[in-house]
Design a protein around this motif. Sequence first.
Motif, PDB file in Angstrom:
ATOM      1  N   TRP A  43      -8.728  -0.953   2.006  1.00 43.20           N
ATOM      2  CA  TRP A  43      -7.741  -1.885   2.339  1.00 43.20           C
ATOM      3  C   TRP A  43      -8.339  -3.067   2.965  1.00 43.20           C
ATOM      4  O   TRP A  43      -9.114  -3.233   4.083  1.00 43.20           O
ATOM      5  CB  TRP A  43      -6.044  -1.464   3.147  1.00 43.20           C
ATOM      6  CG  TRP A  43      -5.686  -2.932   3.113  1.00 43.20           C
ATOM      7  CD1 TRP A  43      -5.688  -4.381   1.947  1.00 43.20           C
ATOM      8  CD2 TRP A  43      -4.167  -2.644   3.937  1.00 43.20           C
ATOM      9  NE1 TRP A  43      -4.583  -4.962   2.401  1.00 43.20           N
ATOM     10  CE2 TRP A  43      -3.773  -4.218   3.122  1.00 43.20           C
ATOM     11  CE3 TRP A  43      -3.586  -1.725   4.531  1.00 43.20           C
ATOM     12  CZ2 TRP A  43      -1.964  -4.236   3.566  1.00 43.20           C
ATOM     13  CZ3 TRP A  43      -2.365  -2.208   4.879  1.00 43.20           C
ATOM     14  CH2 TRP A  43      -1.502  -3.724   4.589  1.00 43.20           C
ATOM     15  N   GLN A 205       5.156  -7.554   7.644  1.00 43.84           N
ATOM     16  CA  GLN A 205       4.972  -5.985   6.483  1.00 43.84           C
ATOM     17  C   GLN A 205       3.929  -5.948   6.397  1.00 43.84           C
ATOM     18  O   GLN A 205       3.820  -4.714   6.589  1.00 43.84           O
ATOM     19  CB  GLN A 205       5.433  -7.002   5.099  1.00 43.84           C
ATOM     20  CG  GLN A 205       5.585  -6.025   4.046  1.00 43.84           C
ATOM     21  CD  GLN A 205       6.464  -4.893   4.084  1.00 43.84           C
ATOM     22  OE1 GLN A 205       7.560  -5.360   4.825  1.00 43.84           O
ATOM     23  NE2 GLN A 205       6.116  -3.388   3.964  1.00 43.84           N
ATOM     24  N   THR A 206       3.541  -6.989   6.845  1.00 39.30           N
ATOM     25  CA  THR A 206       1.519  -6.262   6.723  1.00 39.30           C
ATOM     26  C   THR A 206       1.405  -5.121   7.519  1.00 39.30           C
ATOM     27  O   THR A 206       0.202  -4.311   7.262  1.00 39.30           O
ATOM     28  CB  THR A 206       0.712  -7.596   6.711  1.00 39.30           C
ATOM     29  OG1 THR A 206       1.343  -8.302   5.642  1.00 39.30           O
ATOM     30  CG2 THR A 206      -0.564  -7.451   6.938  1.00 39.30           C
ATOM     31  N   SER A 208       3.329  -2.822   8.970  1.00 43.24           N
ATOM     32  CA  SER A 208       4.109  -2.001   8.608  1.00 43.24           C
ATOM     33  C   SER A 208       3.175  -1.222   7.774  1.00 43.24           C
ATOM     34  O   SER A 208       3.053   0.428   7.649  1.00 43.24           O
ATOM     35  CB  SER A 208       5.207  -2.139   8.234  1.00 43.24           C
ATOM     36  OG  SER A 208       6.389  -3.016   8.887  1.00 43.24           O
ATOM     37  N   ASP A 209       2.810  -1.744   6.208  1.00 38.44           N
ATOM     38  CA  ASP A 209       1.789  -1.028   5.622  1.00 38.44           C
ATOM     39  C   ASP A 209       0.182  -0.381   6.332  1.00 38.44           C
ATOM     40  O   ASP A 209       0.413   0.441   5.809  1.00 38.44           O
ATOM     41  CB  ASP A 209       2.018  -2.295   4.779  1.00 38.44           C
ATOM     42  CG  ASP A 209       3.062  -2.162   3.764  1.00 38.44           C
ATOM     43  OD1 ASP A 209       4.076  -1.886   3.812  1.00 38.44           O
ATOM     44  OD2 ASP A 209       2.740  -3.409   3.161  1.00 38.44           O
ATOM     45  N   PHE A 213      -0.909   3.331   6.819  1.00 40.45           N
ATOM     46  CA  PHE A 213      -1.819   3.389   6.072  1.00 40.45           C
ATOM     47  C   PHE A 213      -2.912   4.005   7.117  1.00 40.45           C
ATOM     48  O   PHE A 213      -3.572   4.746   6.251  1.00 40.45           O
ATOM     49  CB  PHE A 213      -2.914   2.226   5.225  1.00 40.45           C
ATOM     50  CG  PHE A 213      -3.832   2.259   4.565  1.00 40.45           C
ATOM     51  CD1 PHE A 213      -3.793   2.756   3.226  1.00 40.45           C
ATOM     52  CD2 PHE A 213      -5.045   1.573   5.781  1.00 40.45           C
ATOM     53  CE1 PHE A 213      -4.898   3.068   2.290  1.00 40.45           C
ATOM     54  CE2 PHE A 213      -6.383   1.785   4.746  1.00 40.45           C
ATOM     55  CZ  PHE A 213      -6.526   2.625   3.430  1.00 40.45           C
TER      56      PHE A 213
END
Length: 222
Positions: A43, A205-206, A208-209, A213
């Motif tokens: 990522w 949100q970033t 959380s993702d 990940f």
Amino acid sequence: MIMVDVFLPFVALVLIVGLLVHVQEHNCLRSGHLMRRFQEDAWLYTIPGARKPINFFWASFTLLGSLGVLFIAASSYFGRNFFSLNSSDFVVPFLPQGATLTFYGIAGLFVSFHWWILILWNVGSGYNLYDRKIGMVRLFRYGFPGENRCILSHVRVEDILALQFYAKPEPRTGVLYMYTREQGAVPLTPLDDYYDRTPRASVFQTASDLAAFLDVPLEIIL
């Protein structure tokens, strides 16, 4: 004529610095510091740095304002109003008003030069590369020219204890940290840019993702 004599050295210096920085960035590329991998288990999160609209605005605003002040100072020095076809119009006396305007105009050029140099160097820009396959996080940033122009650090995923989302008093901003076993809290998002922070909901949100990940816990700190 005075404005040209003052302004041209700044333009030449900016061009020279820009060329040197371009060469140094090319060396970073050749050394592999900017390797980017796009895979299912990797990522990439980019950091904008100094090349932001607000910085371009202030650099341009300061430059134009400084040139305008120096233009008035030149009119005062030559005793002629360059803003009007009628040279007999009122002209600001050179002493002390014109001399003061000259000082402020040159000071403004230095401030504008500082903004443009930061933009050319793109200080603070870079990326965060989270590679789950090899279990490594790569943090890259551009610094000031010199030995620390290319700042690269690695963190093992197994050393990440948690992601920490710091909610700020402002209603739309937040800062994301990566808390590691050896380095402590490492910021993953910009800290001191009030005008161009990412909205809080987007950062959350970033976070959380990214926590899902990397399979690490997410802590929300108010």
